[in-house]
Design a protein around this motif. Structure first.
Motif, PDB file in Angstrom:
ATOM      1  N   ASP A   1       4.028  13.923 -13.821  1.00 30.58           N
ATOM      2  CA  ASP A   1       2.996  14.489 -14.698  1.00 30.58           C
ATOM      3  C   ASP A   1       2.951  16.011 -14.568  1.00 30.58           C
ATOM      4  O   ASP A   1       2.821  16.728 -15.575  1.00 30.58           O
ATOM      5  CB  ASP A   1       1.619  13.888 -14.377  1.00 30.58           C
ATOM      6  CG  ASP A   1       1.513  12.419 -14.758  1.00 30.58           C
ATOM      7  OD1 ASP A   1       2.373  11.922 -15.521  1.00 30.58           O
ATOM      8  OD2 ASP A   1       0.555  11.754 -14.283  1.00 30.58           O
TER       9      ASP A   1
ATOM     10  N   SER B   1       2.681   1.590  -3.342  1.00 30.90           N
ATOM     11  CA  SER B   1       1.730   2.000  -4.362  1.00 30.90           C
ATOM     12  C   SER B   1       1.430   3.490  -4.238  1.00 30.90           C
ATOM     13  O   SER B   1       1.376   4.211  -5.234  1.00 30.90           O
ATOM     14  CB  SER B   1       0.445   1.189  -4.233  1.00 30.90           C
ATOM     15  OG  SER B   1      -0.509   1.618  -5.161  1.00 30.90           O
ATOM     16  N   GLY B   2       1.250   3.956  -3.009  1.00 29.51           N
ATOM     17  CA  GLY B   2       0.998   5.374  -2.779  1.00 29.51           C
ATOM     18  C   GLY B   2       2.185   6.222  -3.199  1.00 29.51           C
ATOM     19  O   GLY B   2       2.026   7.275  -3.824  1.00 29.51           O
ATOM     20  N   GLN B   3       3.393   5.756  -2.871  1.00 25.11           N
ATOM     21  CA  GLN B   3       4.591   6.501  -3.264  1.00 25.11           C
ATOM     22  C   GLN B   3       4.739   6.510  -4.786  1.00 25.11           C
ATOM     23  O   GLN B   3       5.125   7.524  -5.368  1.00 25.11           O
ATOM     24  CB  GLN B   3       5.834   5.891  -2.618  1.00 25.11           C
ATOM     25  CG  GLN B   3       5.921   6.156  -1.138  1.00 25.11           C
ATOM     26  CD  GLN B   3       7.119   5.462  -0.505  1.00 25.11           C
ATOM     27  OE1 GLN B   3       7.709   4.558  -1.084  1.00 25.11           O
ATOM     28  NE2 GLN B   3       7.462   5.896   0.695  1.00 25.11           N
ATOM     29  N   SER B   4       4.431   5.398  -5.403  1.00 29.76           N
ATOM     30  CA  SER B   4       4.513   5.317  -6.852  1.00 29.76           C
ATOM     31  C   SER B   4       3.533   6.288  -7.492  1.00 29.76           C
ATOM     32  O   SER B   4       3.867   6.984  -8.451  1.00 29.76           O
ATOM     33  CB  SER B   4       4.223   3.886  -7.308  1.00 29.76           C
ATOM     34  OG  SER B   4       4.240   3.793  -8.701  1.00 29.76           O
ATOM     35  N   GLN B   5       2.339   6.360  -6.953  1.00 28.32           N
ATOM     36  CA  GLN B   5       1.332   7.277  -7.487  1.00 28.32           C
ATOM     37  C   GLN B   5       1.768   8.723  -7.262  1.00 28.32           C
ATOM     38  O   GLN B   5       1.613   9.566  -8.150  1.00 28.32           O
ATOM     39  CB  GLN B   5      -0.039   7.025  -6.839  1.00 28.32           C
ATOM     40  CG  GLN B   5      -1.151   7.862  -7.442  1.00 28.32           C
ATOM     41  CD  GLN B   5      -1.323   7.604  -8.939  1.00 28.32           C
ATOM     42  OE1 GLN B   5      -1.383   6.474  -9.383  1.00 28.32           O
ATOM     43  NE2 GLN B   5      -1.384   8.671  -9.717  1.00 28.32           N
ATOM     44  N   GLU B   6       2.326   9.016  -6.086  1.00 24.56           N
ATOM     45  CA  GLU B   6       2.804  10.367  -5.810  1.00 24.56           C
ATOM     46  C   GLU B   6       3.928  10.744  -6.783  1.00 24.56           C
ATOM     47  O   GLU B   6       3.966  11.864  -7.307  1.00 24.56           O
ATOM     48  CB  GLU B   6       3.304  10.478  -4.375  1.00 24.56           C
ATOM     49  CG  GLU B   6       2.216  10.456  -3.330  1.00 24.56           C
ATOM     50  CD  GLU B   6       2.761  10.378  -1.912  1.00 24.56           C
ATOM     51  OE1 GLU B   6       3.983  10.556  -1.721  1.00 24.56           O
ATOM     52  OE2 GLU B   6       1.955  10.134  -1.000  1.00 24.56           O
ATOM     53  N   SER B   7       4.829   9.816  -7.030  1.00 19.21           N
ATOM     54  CA  SER B   7       5.928  10.069  -7.974  1.00 19.21           C
ATOM     55  C   SER B   7       5.380  10.314  -9.371  1.00 19.21           C
ATOM     56  O   SER B   7       5.842  11.226 -10.074  1.00 19.21           O
ATOM     57  CB  SER B   7       6.889   8.880  -8.006  1.00 19.21           C
ATOM     58  OG  SER B   7       7.507   8.706  -6.759  1.00 19.21           O
ATOM     59  N   GLN B   8       4.427   9.513  -9.780  1.00 17.05           N
ATOM     60  CA  GLN B   8       3.822   9.686 -11.104  1.00 17.05           C
ATOM     61  C   GLN B   8       3.117  11.028 -11.206  1.00 17.05           C
ATOM     62  O   GLN B   8       3.219  11.716 -12.220  1.00 17.05           O
ATOM     63  CB  GLN B   8       2.862   8.536 -11.421  1.00 17.05           C
ATOM     64  CG  GLN B   8       2.346   8.558 -12.845  1.00 17.05           C
ATOM     65  CD  GLN B   8       3.476   8.451 -13.863  1.00 17.05           C
ATOM     66  OE1 GLN B   8       4.339   7.590 -13.766  1.00 17.05           O
ATOM     67  NE2 GLN B   8       3.474   9.343 -14.841  1.00 17.05           N
ATOM     68  N   ASP B   9       2.413  11.413 -10.143  1.00 15.64           N
ATOM     69  CA  ASP B   9       1.734  12.715 -10.138  1.00 15.64           C
ATOM     70  C   ASP B   9       2.743  13.850 -10.273  1.00 15.64           C
ATOM     71  O   ASP B   9       2.515  14.822 -11.011  1.00 15.64           O
ATOM     72  CB  ASP B   9       0.905  12.896  -8.861  1.00 15.64           C
ATOM     73  CG  ASP B   9      -0.296  11.957  -8.791  1.00 15.64           C
ATOM     74  OD1 ASP B   9      -0.653  11.363  -9.838  1.00 15.64           O
ATOM     75  OD2 ASP B   9      -0.883  11.823  -7.689  1.00 15.64           O
TER      76      ASP B   9
ATOM     77  N   ARG C   1       0.837  -1.204   0.000  1.00  7.83           N
ATOM     78  CA  ARG C   1       0.000   0.000   0.000  1.00  7.83           C
ATOM     79  C   ARG C   1       0.872   1.254   0.000  1.00  7.83           C
ATOM     80  O   ARG C   1       0.648   2.192  -0.773  1.00  7.83           O
ATOM     81  CB  ARG C   1      -0.930   0.004   1.208  1.00  7.83           C
ATOM     82  CG  ARG C   1      -1.931   1.152   1.198  1.00  7.83           C
ATOM     83  CD  ARG C   1      -2.687   1.267   2.522  1.00  7.83           C
ATOM     84  NE  ARG C   1      -1.827   1.600   3.624  1.00  7.83           N
ATOM     85  CZ  ARG C   1      -1.330   2.822   3.870  1.00  7.83           C
ATOM     86  NH1 ARG C   1      -1.602   3.830   3.067  1.00  7.83           N
ATOM     87  NH2 ARG C   1      -0.566   3.046   4.922  1.00  7.83           N
TER      88      ARG C   1
END
Length: 103
Positions: A79, A68-76, A65
């Motif tokens: 972007d 996944s959250g860190q990955s999403q933050e990095s992707q954001d 979890r």
């Protein structure tokens, strides 16, 4: 006198039989106790392993979890940087050119 000796012999035989019976009973109780102890140890070991596995599963889920959250933050963040570059890269290029020509 013989009757006293006979009585003492009977008493000794009875005492010996009582001791033998007590030893046999003690041995049976020891065996029963050892079996109960082994059963308890097996049950405790199984319960401990179950609890350890539950903890591992929870830790793995929490780690996934978080990652996944860190990955999403990095992707954001990537972007947002890409969007800023797309919107302002020509402004940045003009600013660099202006500074170069001033020197």
């Amino acid at each position: 006198m013989d009757s006293i000796i006979n009585k003492l012999t009977e008493i000794e035989s009875a005492a010996s039989a009582i001791v033998q019976h007590a030893e046999a009973e003690k041995s049976a109780l020891d065996e029963k106790f050892n079996k109960k102890r082994m059963d308890f140890d097996k049950e405790l070991e199984a319960d401990t392993q179950r609890q350890i596995q539950e903890i591992r599963d929870k830790l793995e889920a929490e780690t996934s979890r978080i990652l996944s959250g860190q990955s999403q933050e990095s992707q954001d963040e990537l972007d947002a940087l890409q969007k800023e570059y797309d919107e302002k890269h020509s402004d940045y290029a003009h600013e660099i050119l202006r500074r170069i020509t001033e020197v």
